[in-house]
Design a protein around this motif. Sequence first.
Motif, PDB file in Angstrom:
ATOM      1  N   LEU A 285      -1.107 -55.845  19.636  1.00  0.00           N
ATOM      2  CA  LEU A 285       0.322 -55.977  19.879  1.00  0.00           C
ATOM      3  C   LEU A 285       1.067 -56.262  18.580  1.00  0.00           C
ATOM      4  O   LEU A 285       2.160 -55.718  18.341  1.00  0.00           O
ATOM      5  CB  LEU A 285       0.575 -57.104  20.881  1.00  0.00           C
ATOM      6  N   MET A 286       0.498 -57.086  17.729  1.00  0.00           N
ATOM      7  CA  MET A 286       1.109 -57.363  16.424  1.00  0.00           C
ATOM      8  C   MET A 286       1.269 -56.075  15.626  1.00  0.00           C
ATOM      9  O   MET A 286       2.287 -55.851  14.963  1.00  0.00           O
ATOM     10  CB  MET A 286       0.252 -58.356  15.642  1.00  0.00           C
ATOM     11  N   THR A 287       0.250 -55.206  15.698  1.00  0.00           N
ATOM     12  CA  THR A 287       0.334 -53.922  14.999  1.00  0.00           C
ATOM     13  C   THR A 287       1.475 -53.082  15.546  1.00  0.00           C
ATOM     14  O   THR A 287       2.246 -52.490  14.783  1.00  0.00           O
ATOM     15  CB  THR A 287      -0.988 -53.149  15.140  1.00  0.00           C
ATOM     16  N   GLY A 288       1.589 -53.019  16.874  1.00  0.00           N
ATOM     17  CA  GLY A 288       2.643 -52.219  17.484  1.00  0.00           C
ATOM     18  C   GLY A 288       4.030 -52.721  17.134  1.00  0.00           C
ATOM     19  O   GLY A 288       4.914 -51.929  16.788  1.00  0.00           O
ATOM     20  N   VAL A 289       4.227 -54.019  17.215  1.00  0.00           N
ATOM     21  CA  VAL A 289       5.522 -54.595  16.840  1.00  0.00           C
ATOM     22  C   VAL A 289       5.807 -54.314  15.370  1.00  0.00           C
ATOM     23  O   VAL A 289       6.937 -53.961  14.981  1.00  0.00           O
ATOM     24  CB  VAL A 289       5.543 -56.107  17.118  1.00  0.00           C
ATOM     25  N   GLY A 290       4.781 -54.444  14.550  1.00  0.00           N
ATOM     26  CA  GLY A 290       4.952 -54.169  13.126  1.00  0.00           C
ATOM     27  C   GLY A 290       5.353 -52.740  12.848  1.00  0.00           C
ATOM     28  O   GLY A 290       6.192 -52.478  11.971  1.00  0.00           O
ATOM     29  N   MET A 291       4.796 -51.792  13.584  1.00  0.00           N
ATOM     30  CA  MET A 291       5.150 -50.381  13.387  1.00  0.00           C
ATOM     31  C   MET A 291       6.631 -50.137  13.674  1.00  0.00           C
ATOM     32  O   MET A 291       7.310 -49.414  12.947  1.00  0.00           O
ATOM     33  CB  MET A 291       4.277 -49.494  14.263  1.00  0.00           C
ATOM     34  N   VAL A 292       7.118 -50.739  14.759  1.00  0.00           N
ATOM     35  CA  VAL A 292       8.531 -50.566  15.113  1.00  0.00           C
ATOM     36  C   VAL A 292       9.429 -51.227  14.063  1.00  0.00           C
ATOM     37  O   VAL A 292      10.380 -50.610  13.556  1.00  0.00           O
ATOM     38  CB  VAL A 292       8.814 -51.166  16.505  1.00  0.00           C
ATOM     39  N   VAL A 293       9.139 -52.481  13.732  1.00  0.00           N
ATOM     40  CA  VAL A 293       9.965 -53.218  12.777  1.00  0.00           C
ATOM     41  C   VAL A 293       9.901 -52.578  11.395  1.00  0.00           C
ATOM     42  O   VAL A 293      10.931 -52.377  10.733  1.00  0.00           O
ATOM     43  CB  VAL A 293       9.529 -54.692  12.706  1.00  0.00           C
ATOM     44  N   CYS A 294       8.710 -52.237  10.951  1.00  0.00           N
ATOM     45  CA  CYS A 294       8.552 -51.638   9.622  1.00  0.00           C
ATOM     46  C   CYS A 294       9.233 -50.277   9.534  1.00  0.00           C
ATOM     47  O   CYS A 294       9.834 -49.942   8.502  1.00  0.00           O
ATOM     48  CB  CYS A 294       7.065 -51.509   9.276  1.00  0.00           C
ATOM     49  N   GLY A 295       9.160 -49.487  10.591  1.00  0.00           N
ATOM     50  CA  GLY A 295       9.843 -48.196  10.593  1.00  0.00           C
ATOM     51  C   GLY A 295      11.345 -48.350  10.516  1.00  0.00           C
ATOM     52  O   GLY A 295      12.027 -47.630   9.768  1.00  0.00           O
ATOM     53  N   ASN A 296      11.879 -49.310  11.270  1.00  0.00           N
ATOM     54  CA  ASN A 296      13.319 -49.550  11.247  1.00  0.00           C
ATOM     55  C   ASN A 296      13.777 -50.062   9.880  1.00  0.00           C
ATOM     56  O   ASN A 296      14.825 -49.640   9.363  1.00  0.00           O
ATOM     57  CB  ASN A 296      13.695 -50.549  12.342  1.00  0.00           C
ATOM     58  N   LEU A 297      13.002 -50.958   9.288  1.00  0.00           N
ATOM     59  CA  LEU A 297      13.353 -51.464   7.961  1.00  0.00           C
ATOM     60  C   LEU A 297      13.335 -50.345   6.920  1.00  0.00           C
ATOM     61  O   LEU A 297      14.176 -50.320   6.014  1.00  0.00           O
ATOM     62  CB  LEU A 297      12.383 -52.573   7.548  1.00  0.00           C
ATOM     63  N   ALA A 298      12.389 -49.425   7.053  1.00  0.00           N
ATOM     64  CA  ALA A 298      12.329 -48.300   6.111  1.00  0.00           C
ATOM     65  C   ALA A 298      13.592 -47.458   6.194  1.00  0.00           C
ATOM     66  O   ALA A 298      14.127 -47.013   5.164  1.00  0.00           O
ATOM     67  CB  ALA A 298      11.094 -47.446   6.401  1.00  0.00           C
ATOM     68  N   ASP A 299      14.088 -47.221   7.406  1.00  0.00           N
ATOM     69  CA  ASP A 299      15.346 -46.473   7.559  1.00  0.00           C
ATOM     70  C   ASP A 299      16.515 -47.238   6.954  1.00  0.00           C
ATOM     71  O   ASP A 299      17.367 -46.668   6.272  1.00  0.00           O
ATOM     72  CB  ASP A 299      15.626 -46.200   9.048  1.00  0.00           C
ATOM     73  N   ARG A 300      16.579 -48.529   7.195  1.00  0.00           N
ATOM     74  CA  ARG A 300      17.708 -49.333   6.716  1.00  0.00           C
ATOM     75  C   ARG A 300      17.749 -49.406   5.190  1.00  0.00           C
ATOM     76  O   ARG A 300      18.808 -49.281   4.576  1.00  0.00           O
ATOM     77  CB  ARG A 300      17.622 -50.752   7.297  1.00  0.00           C
ATOM     78  N   PHE A 301      16.593 -49.607   4.582  1.00  0.00           N
ATOM     79  CA  PHE A 301      16.561 -49.814   3.138  1.00  0.00           C
ATOM     80  C   PHE A 301      16.541 -48.521   2.331  1.00  0.00           C
ATOM     81  O   PHE A 301      16.664 -48.551   1.102  1.00  0.00           O
ATOM     82  CB  PHE A 301      15.352 -50.678   2.753  1.00  0.00           C
ATOM     83  N   SER A 302      16.394 -47.380   2.995  1.00  0.00           N
ATOM     84  CA  SER A 302      16.332 -46.113   2.255  1.00  0.00           C
ATOM     85  C   SER A 302      17.591 -45.267   2.431  1.00  0.00           C
ATOM     86  O   SER A 302      17.603 -44.108   2.058  1.00  0.00           O
ATOM     87  CB  SER A 302      15.105 -45.310   2.693  1.00  0.00           C
ATOM     88  N   LYS A 303      18.645 -45.843   2.997  1.00  0.00           N
ATOM     89  CA  LYS A 303      19.860 -45.061   3.212  1.00  0.00           C
ATOM     90  C   LYS A 303      20.465 -44.573   1.899  1.00  0.00           C
ATOM     91  O   LYS A 303      21.006 -43.461   1.832  1.00  0.00           O
ATOM     92  CB  LYS A 303      20.892 -45.900   3.980  1.00  0.00           C
ATOM     93  N   GLN A 304      20.421 -45.383   0.876  1.00  0.00           N
ATOM     94  CA  GLN A 304      21.074 -45.050  -0.390  1.00  0.00           C
ATOM     95  C   GLN A 304      20.131 -44.417  -1.407  1.00  0.00           C
ATOM     96  O   GLN A 304      20.596 -43.956  -2.452  1.00  0.00           O
ATOM     97  CB  GLN A 304      21.691 -46.318  -1.003  1.00  0.00           C
ATOM     98  N   ALA A 305      18.857 -44.400  -1.145  1.00  0.00           N
ATOM     99  CA  ALA A 305      17.897 -43.845  -2.104  1.00  0.00           C
ATOM    100  C   ALA A 305      16.768 -43.178  -1.338  1.00  0.00           C
ATOM    101  O   ALA A 305      15.980 -43.866  -0.681  1.00  0.00           O
ATOM    102  CB  ALA A 305      17.360 -44.937  -3.019  1.00  0.00           C
TER     103      ALA A 305
END
Length: 440
Positions: A285-305
Amino acid sequence: MLTTHAEPTAGEFAAGETNVRTYAWVVFALTVGLLLSDYMSRQVLNAVFPLLKATWSLSDTRLGSLSSVVALMVGVLTFPLSVLADRWGRVKSITLMAAMWSLATLGCAISANYGQMLLARAFVGIGEAAYGSVGIAVVLSIFPVHLRSTITGAFMAGGAFGSVLGMALGGAVAAHHGWRAAFGAMAAMGIVLVVLYRIVVTEKRLAPLQPQSVGGPAQGRGMCTSLRTLMKGLFSTRSVVCAYVGSGVHLLVPAAIWSWMPSFLNRYYGMETGKAAVTAAAFVLMTGVGMVVCGNLADRFSKQARERKWTIAIAYCLICFTLLAIGLRMPAGTAQLVVIGAGMFFCAGAAGPSGAMVANLTPPSIHASAFATLTLANNLLGLAPAAILTGIVADRIGLLGALQLVPFAPLVAAAVFFIGKRNYTADLDRVNVLLEEAAR
């Protein structure tokens, strides 16, 4: 602002089409639901490892082979079956595949010996072979392009959540009714979802949600792409190859830990089968939650680059290595489990960014085939060898010693992602030019 996607924004929903957006989420939910069933059928085995070991006196190598044979079949067959799905029709292919793995799981429930179980597990893999690639291609075709890392991470996290359910429910059922009942329960859930998906999802209803390049009549008939054109689209750049390879290597960690955590808890913490399965499910479950959170963070932090997704993927791999390398060398106890759990949060974090990079660097018309290639890499480089290699090493130096070697895989993945990052900007510009020329 720099553009971050190769695919044009034709996939965006038109303003005011609330009914279309709602249906997109319904399709997403059902497609992820089938992915849950996929991994419930796959991972219920790990929950009953101790029972199968006792019933048939199996070595760790043979136990690992029952898990790895599924990923091996997926790896070998995902590409050809995904290409066929692009041509024959994605929705029909999804329905057929889900029915096959559900019936094969039922076959596991009635297996009389190791050989029959191995054969049934192979058919589970055949049924699952192209589902991940075809399912994500359907989902990505009906959502805005700026959500790709989020949607990809959430979709792939369905595998983790399915594993949680498969291990927790399977372990609970097995503890009260035996391992055969555990496989039977997973099969029944899959069959129900197949019927529901067949009723609700159709190519005709998907067409209005898709950009013209992947929707409409063409997709209803299936895509007709020459092999040469297909190969050129799939391997046109160095960075997309790095995305395939890096993703596959880094997934060796969750595959190994998921497979052997119930046995690890049983052997080193003295937990009985049901409790070990439920506790192991928490790590999944920790892995699954991490996949969702990490994917969302990647979208947020890569908007400008646009190259920042690669940096984020590298960071996830390095964090995973550090935490698991420390955790698996700590003495048994609560502190060890907490550190391992933290490492599992990041162990598949690069899955979302990797999927987004593959989608960005390949034409929309071959996305099922592109994700089949990604699935091929994921399985042959990570998911397939993880369980059996860990089992082979465990027969020689013990399970704990084998697991302590697993965290080095993300270091290799980080190096591969670094190479991809160096080439990404030029490769993405090249793909955008080719798409614009093809649209004229």
